[in-house]
Design a protein around this motif. Structure first.
Motif, mmCIF file in Angstrom:
data_model
loop_
_atom_site.group_PDB
_atom_site.id
_atom_site.type_symbol
_atom_site.label_atom_id
_atom_site.label_comp_id
_atom_site.label_asym_id
_atom_site.label_seq_id
_atom_site.Cartn_x
_atom_site.Cartn_y
_atom_site.Cartn_z
ATOM 1 N N ASN A 64 34.180 32.723 16.533
ATOM 2 C CA ASN A 64 33.912 33.818 15.596
ATOM 3 C C ASN A 64 33.182 33.319 14.359
ATOM 4 O OD1 ASN A 64 34.142 36.563 15.506
ATOM 5 N ND2 ASN A 64 36.363 36.567 15.413
ATOM 6 N N THR A 67 29.520 32.570 15.299
ATOM 7 C CA THR A 67 28.705 33.767 15.538
ATOM 8 C C THR A 67 28.734 34.734 14.359
ATOM 9 O OG1 THR A 67 30.540 34.929 16.600
ATOM 10 C CG2 THR A 67 29.066 33.633 18.027
ATOM 11 N N LEU A 70 30.376 38.161 15.072
ATOM 12 C CA LEU A 70 29.874 39.029 16.144
ATOM 13 C C LEU A 70 30.682 38.903 17.429
ATOM 14 C CD1 LEU A 70 26.030 38.704 15.641
ATOM 15 C CD2 LEU A 70 27.524 40.592 14.998
#
Length: 116
Positions: A64, A67, A70
């Motif tokens: 997490n 990204t 996302l």
């Protein structure tokens, strides 16, 4: 106090059931057999969000972070896919449909909640 809390819980379940029922008509790959199945799916979704999602968020924290959050969309799709696996009359055919379905459910639920 507990009666207000119970009414709030029941209202959230009904709102989520309506959102799930409407999502099935918007998203290809999400199917619901009727409003009863939507109610059961809303209860299971609420339990999954309360019990399973926090564990998945903690376990996937490194992904997490990489990204920039996302990956949470994928986790939400996995949760909805799991709910469809556990609920009869509620079918999600793929992860893409599950992710889009969860987004639509969230938007509809928030909108209905704001209106009421």
């Amino acid at each position: 106090m507990s009666k207000e809390r119970d009414r709030g819980f029941l209202a959230r379940i009904l709102i989520n059931a309506v959102a799930i029922y409407l999502t099935a008509s918007f998203v290809k790959g999400v199917y619901i057999s009727g409003f009863g199945a939507a109610l059961v799916a809303a209860v299971v979704l609420g339990l999954a969000n309360a019990l399973i999602k926090p564990v998945l968020i903690i376990l996937s924290l490194p992904i997490n972070i990489l990204t920039l959050g996302l990956f949470t969309f994928i986790l939400n799709g996995i949760i909805l896919f799991l709910v469809s696996f556990l609920t009869t009359g509620f079918i999600v055919t793929g992860l893409g449909s599950a992710i889009l379905g969860y987004i639509i459910i969230s938007i509809l639920s928030s909108t209905i909640n704001a209106i009421l």
